[in-house]
Design a protein around this motif. Structure first.
Motif, PDB file in Angstrom:
ATOM      1  N   CYS A  15       2.121   1.807  -3.436  1.00 25.22           N
ATOM      2  CA  CYS A  15       1.015   2.268  -4.286  1.00 25.22           C
ATOM      3  C   CYS A  15       0.733   3.747  -4.073  1.00 25.22           C
ATOM      4  CB  CYS A  15      -0.242   1.442  -3.988  1.00 25.22           C
ATOM      5  SG  CYS A  15      -1.648   1.859  -5.033  1.00 25.22           S
ATOM      6  N   ARG A  16       0.775   4.186  -2.818  1.00 24.20           N
ATOM      7  CA  ARG A  16       0.434   5.575  -2.501  1.00 24.20           C
ATOM      8  C   ARG A  16       1.601   6.539  -2.713  1.00 24.20           C
ATOM      9  NH1 ARG A  16      -2.683   2.920   2.067  1.00 24.20           N
ATOM     10  NH2 ARG A  16      -4.880   3.155   1.442  1.00 24.20           N
TER      11      ARG A  16
ATOM     12  N   ASP B   6       0.828  -1.210   0.000  1.00 25.17           N
ATOM     13  CA  ASP B   6       0.000   0.000   0.000  1.00 25.17           C
ATOM     14  C   ASP B   6       0.865   1.264   0.000  1.00 25.17           C
ATOM     15  OD1 ASP B   6      -2.060  -1.776   0.110  1.00 25.17           O
ATOM     16  OD2 ASP B   6      -2.787  -1.185   2.098  1.00 25.17           O
TER      17      ASP B   6
ATOM     18  N   THR C  90      -7.343  -3.111  -1.856  1.00 23.41           N
ATOM     19  CA  THR C  90      -8.515  -3.716  -1.224  1.00 23.41           C
ATOM     20  C   THR C  90      -8.144  -4.956  -0.405  1.00 23.41           C
ATOM     21  OG1 THR C  90      -8.950  -5.124  -3.148  1.00 23.41           O
ATOM     22  CG2 THR C  90      -9.971  -2.925  -3.127  1.00 23.41           C
TER      23      THR C  90
ATOM     24  N   ARG D 162      -5.396   0.324 -10.173  1.00 22.21           N
ATOM     25  CA  ARG D 162      -4.572   0.814  -9.055  1.00 22.21           C
ATOM     26  C   ARG D 162      -5.315   0.712  -7.739  1.00 22.21           C
ATOM     27  NH1 ARG D 162      -4.519   6.944  -9.217  1.00 22.21           N
ATOM     28  NH2 ARG D 162      -6.577   6.472  -8.332  1.00 22.21           N
ATOM     29  N   ASP D 163      -6.537   1.207  -7.715  1.00 23.73           N
ATOM     30  CA  ASP D 163      -7.311   1.217  -6.474  1.00 23.73           C
ATOM     31  C   ASP D 163      -7.634  -0.205  -6.004  1.00 23.73           C
ATOM     32  OD1 ASP D 163      -7.211   3.950  -6.637  1.00 23.73           O
ATOM     33  OD2 ASP D 163      -9.249   4.176  -7.420  1.00 23.73           O
TER      34      ASP D 163
ATOM     35  N   THR E 270      -6.778   3.756 -13.284  1.00 21.04           N
ATOM     36  CA  THR E 270      -6.869   4.089 -11.859  1.00 21.04           C
ATOM     37  C   THR E 270      -7.717   3.057 -11.113  1.00 21.04           C
ATOM     38  OG1 THR E 270      -8.736   5.561 -12.344  1.00 21.04           O
ATOM     39  CG2 THR E 270      -6.533   6.549 -12.246  1.00 21.04           C
ATOM     40  N   GLU E 271      -8.676   2.438 -11.812  1.00 15.76           N
ATOM     41  CA  GLU E 271      -9.495   1.407 -11.179  1.00 15.76           C
ATOM     42  C   GLU E 271      -8.648   0.203 -10.777  1.00 15.76           C
ATOM     43  OE1 GLU E 271     -12.004   4.131 -13.378  1.00 15.76           O
ATOM     44  OE2 GLU E 271     -10.272   2.936 -14.019  1.00 15.76           O
TER      45      GLU E 271
END
Length: 385
Positions: free
Chosen positions: A24-25, A21, A347, A342-343, A339-340
């Motif tokens: 990713c961020r 995470d 999860t 990526r997000d 972006t979907e």
């Protein structure tokens, strides 16, 4: 022993998810992934791995080793961690690097009994200037018996193939003049580019169906009333096999040479990115991975998919037995480089897949380290390709 490996990796879940995470961020483009490398190598060092950074002359490439000091194979897990412009980690490389490091950490807990070595390779810039190409050329895989990487996807697939790819640039030089009052004094470099596109479109009829040729006009002039003295076109040329790619690429180059001859422009041909070889999956290793993925808790595994993309892992597969499977991170369809996607890597579903993927990689590494017959079959298959 496999239960112990999985227990060790599952105990690391919170730490591994935090690493994924974080990467990713904090997205970083190829060859600038300093935060990601620091995060991954710090984790490996905390698990007793040695770390060497700035290998092959790239500041964000690294090699990390855990050595049992006993004879045995050398198993490599490969990390990716570069992001895409604007989209960020729309290809899930934040998970790729983390899964490989988690697998290495889990497997290290039984290495002193199994023997051999674990190597983790940090391979920057897969999306643009793939470090695996340089690594394969510079002998980084010498002494490694098998190499693995696992990619997140909307569905789980066995390791398959990818297209070999050349990135070709055509620089046409002409002569500028006033486009209205004295066009006859000019040599239109943009005309050469347009003729190149038209010629390539005609060529498509005479290549095999696996071939993909797509390009852009990177530069086409500065003002409408000036005959363009410089124009640049860039193309990706892809084919299922490296040998046929060479043939097709030469035909594409001949189209551009013809366009230069027709217009009177001069032509310079170059590679603006590295060439990627086709992916040669080692099916013996792939079968072992699939069995271990089921042991790790993944039941729905699809056969290899047809791929029209290109991977620098392909270059690795030409120098050492290799696999590049995919693991599902979503219950719905996803499109990569969005972006979907990526997000989705952030999860709970993706976090669960991250741990299962790391387990499957580690268990496959364990099989290679301890099953001499399996390793012999992997190497025999590789030698026949």
């Amino acid at each position: 022993m496999k239960d112990l490996i999985m227990k060790e990796i599952r105990a690391l879940k919170e730490q591994l998810c935090e690493i994924s995470d974080y990467i990713c961020r904090n997205p970083e483009l190829g060859n600038h992934e300093f935060k990601a490398v620091e995060k991954l190598t710090s984790f490996l060092e905390s698990k007793g791995f040695s770390v060497e950074t700035n290998i092959i002359g790239k500041p964000t490439a690294f090699k990390s080793v855990y050595d049992s000091k006993k004879p045995g194979p050398n198993v490599a897990f490969l990390c990716e961690y570069d992001a895409l412009p604007e989209v960020g980690h729309g290809c899930g490389h934040n998970m790729i690097g983390t899964m490989s490091c988690g697998a290495a950490a889990g497997l290290s807990k039984v290495l002193h009994e199994a023997g051999g070595r674990i190597t983790v390779l940090g391979t920057p810039a897969e999306e643009s200037d793939g470090a695996k190409v340089y690594m394969a050329e510079k002998g980084v895989f010498n002494g490694i018996d098998a190499a693995m990487i696992l990619h997140p996807e909307d569905k789980t697939y066995e390791s398959g193939s990818s297209l070999a790819m050349d990135a070709i640039q055509f620089d046409f030089r002409g002569k500028s003049s006033h486009a209205a009052s004295s066009p006859h004094e000019g040599i239109n470099a943009l005309d050469a580019v347009i003729l190149t596109f038209n010629g390539i479109n005609a060529l498509r009829q005479h290549v095999t169906p696996d071939v993909r040729i797509h390009g852009i006009i990177a530069e086409g002039g500065k003002a409408v009333n000036v005959v363009p003295s410089k124009a640049v076109a860039q193309f990706y040329v892809r084919a299922a096999k490296k040998d046929y790619l060479k043939e097709v690429t030469e035909k594409v180059k001949n189209v551009a040479r013809g366009a230069a001859l027709m217009t009177g422009a001069s032509l310079e041909i170059s590679n603006y990115e590295l060439s990627y070889d086709d992916m040669r999956t080692n099916m013996t290793m792939s079968k072992a991975f699939t069995e271990n993925l089921r042991l790790a808790g993944v039941s729905e595994i699809n056969p290899e998919r047809s791929s029209y993309g290109s991977l620098d892992m392909g270059n690795v597969s030409h120098v050492v037995p290799a696999i590049h499977p995919y693991i599902s991170i979503s219950d719905t369809d996803l499109i990569g480089h969005t972006t979907e996607f990526r997000d989705a890597t952030l999860t709970d579903r993706a976090h669960d897949a991250l741990v299962k993927g790391a387990c499957a990689l580690a268990l496959t590494g364990y099989d290679i380290l301890t099953d001499k017959e399996l390793l012999e079959r992997i190497k025999k298959e590789f030698s026949l390709k």
